[in-house]
Design an enzyme around this catalytic site. Sequence first.
Site, PDB file in Angstrom:
ATOM      1  N   GLN A   1       0.651  -1.575   0.186  1.00 26.93           N
ATOM      2  CA  GLN A   1      -0.479  -0.304   0.271  1.00 26.93           C
ATOM      3  C   GLN A   1       0.941   1.099  -0.048  1.00 26.93           C
ATOM      4  OE1 GLN A   1      -2.811   0.253  -0.474  1.00 26.93           O
ATOM      5  NE2 GLN A   1      -3.372  -1.891  -0.803  1.00 26.93           N
ATOM      6  N   SER A   2       1.966   1.291  -0.480  1.00 24.89           N
ATOM      7  CA  SER A   2       3.134   2.035  -1.298  1.00 24.89           C
ATOM      8  C   SER A   2       2.159   3.280  -1.205  1.00 24.89           C
ATOM      9  CB  SER A   2       3.928   2.042  -1.263  1.00 24.89           C
ATOM     10  OG  SER A   2       5.195   3.047  -1.863  1.00 24.89           O
ATOM     11  N   ASN A   3       2.084   4.205  -0.521  1.00 29.55           N
ATOM     12  CA  ASN A   3       1.878   6.267  -1.777  1.00 29.55           C
ATOM     13  C   ASN A   3       2.851   6.214  -2.494  1.00 29.55           C
ATOM     14  OD1 ASN A   3      -0.834   6.340   0.413  1.00 29.55           O
ATOM     15  ND2 ASN A   3       1.282   6.415   1.843  1.00 29.55           N
TER      16      ASN A   3
END
Length: 333
Positions: free
Chosen positions: A76-78
């Site tokens: 879930q890396s921004n």
Amino acid sequence: MSLTTPLSRYSLGFLPTPLHPLNRISAELDSPQLWIKRDDQTGLSGGGNKTRKLEFLVGDALAQGCDTLLTTGAVQSNHCRQTAAAAAQAGMACHLVLGGEPPAQATGNLLLDRLLGAELHWTTRENRLNRLRELEAELRAAGRHPYFITYGGSDPVGAAGYVLALEEVRDQCRALKLTPDAIVVASSSGGTQAGLVAGAWALGWEASILGISIDEPQAALQAHVAALASHTAAGLGRPHTFAADDILVNADYLGGGYGILGDLEREAITRMARAEGILLDPVYTGRAFGGLMDLLRHRPDRLPKATSGKLQNILFWHTGGQPALYAYAPGLV
Ligand SMILES: Cc1ncc(COP(=O)(O)O)c(C=O)c1O
């Protein structure tokens, strides 16, 4: 005084982002006046702090003749999502090395990575950097020109985005006749805090910048941010050596570890949403604002000291991350 940088920049964000008061939540918490800097509104595919870093990273990549962005992060890396968007906007390819297993159904940032056309490569969390280096060699062998972006875009080039962000907020504060007693920001790979610290020093603006650690012990993050701030200042032609003790870090809110949502984050997210209509994220800003609420309520002595003797204004820097909310739906409500 204003800052200039010798670095190449590629415009990606809608800047300046707004700075405004948080009147309802300040009243609810019976706290000093809280303010919020809206880097969740930078515009790049949902916004967030990576936009400012990527303006300099993409600028550097293009100046070097690169055609592909290569980076890594969590599922879930921004940072990965915004890198994919920056690549699309700049007409570049994007390869992302993600730690973990591909879920049956892509949601949140992962869904957006796919929509934005990034090529995804899966490996274990520990093997991410190795896989990235392998991929870099494979891409070169295939005739591509990859540009390697480190974790979170936190190198002296990326952090330059936050040097200029500090100037932006200083100008906004001046226009509002506002002197924040503290600027509070989520800190993880350190580039955001390092850029802000280097910027405050370069401008001679006395701002206490408190990083709420998301996943690092205090001493390690202080040392890392100090080194990165020193390299960032040097890269801007303003050499200065920051010591670990110059860096304000609170690591009391690591909870169950990186990305583990607990009561602290849940309360921060729902309170901010219901009092102000503003969405925090489950991993970074939920933890950082939750930490700030706890400090205000129970440990005000651990906040930076106000020059006037009494804390009057605290500025919370919203660094984005809302797309991850969807991936955390079962634990949130
Ligand atoms: C929403 C959000 N806030 C804060 C951070 C932390 O910023 P930095 O890695 O520059 O310390 C990140 C990093 O990924 C992020 O995605």
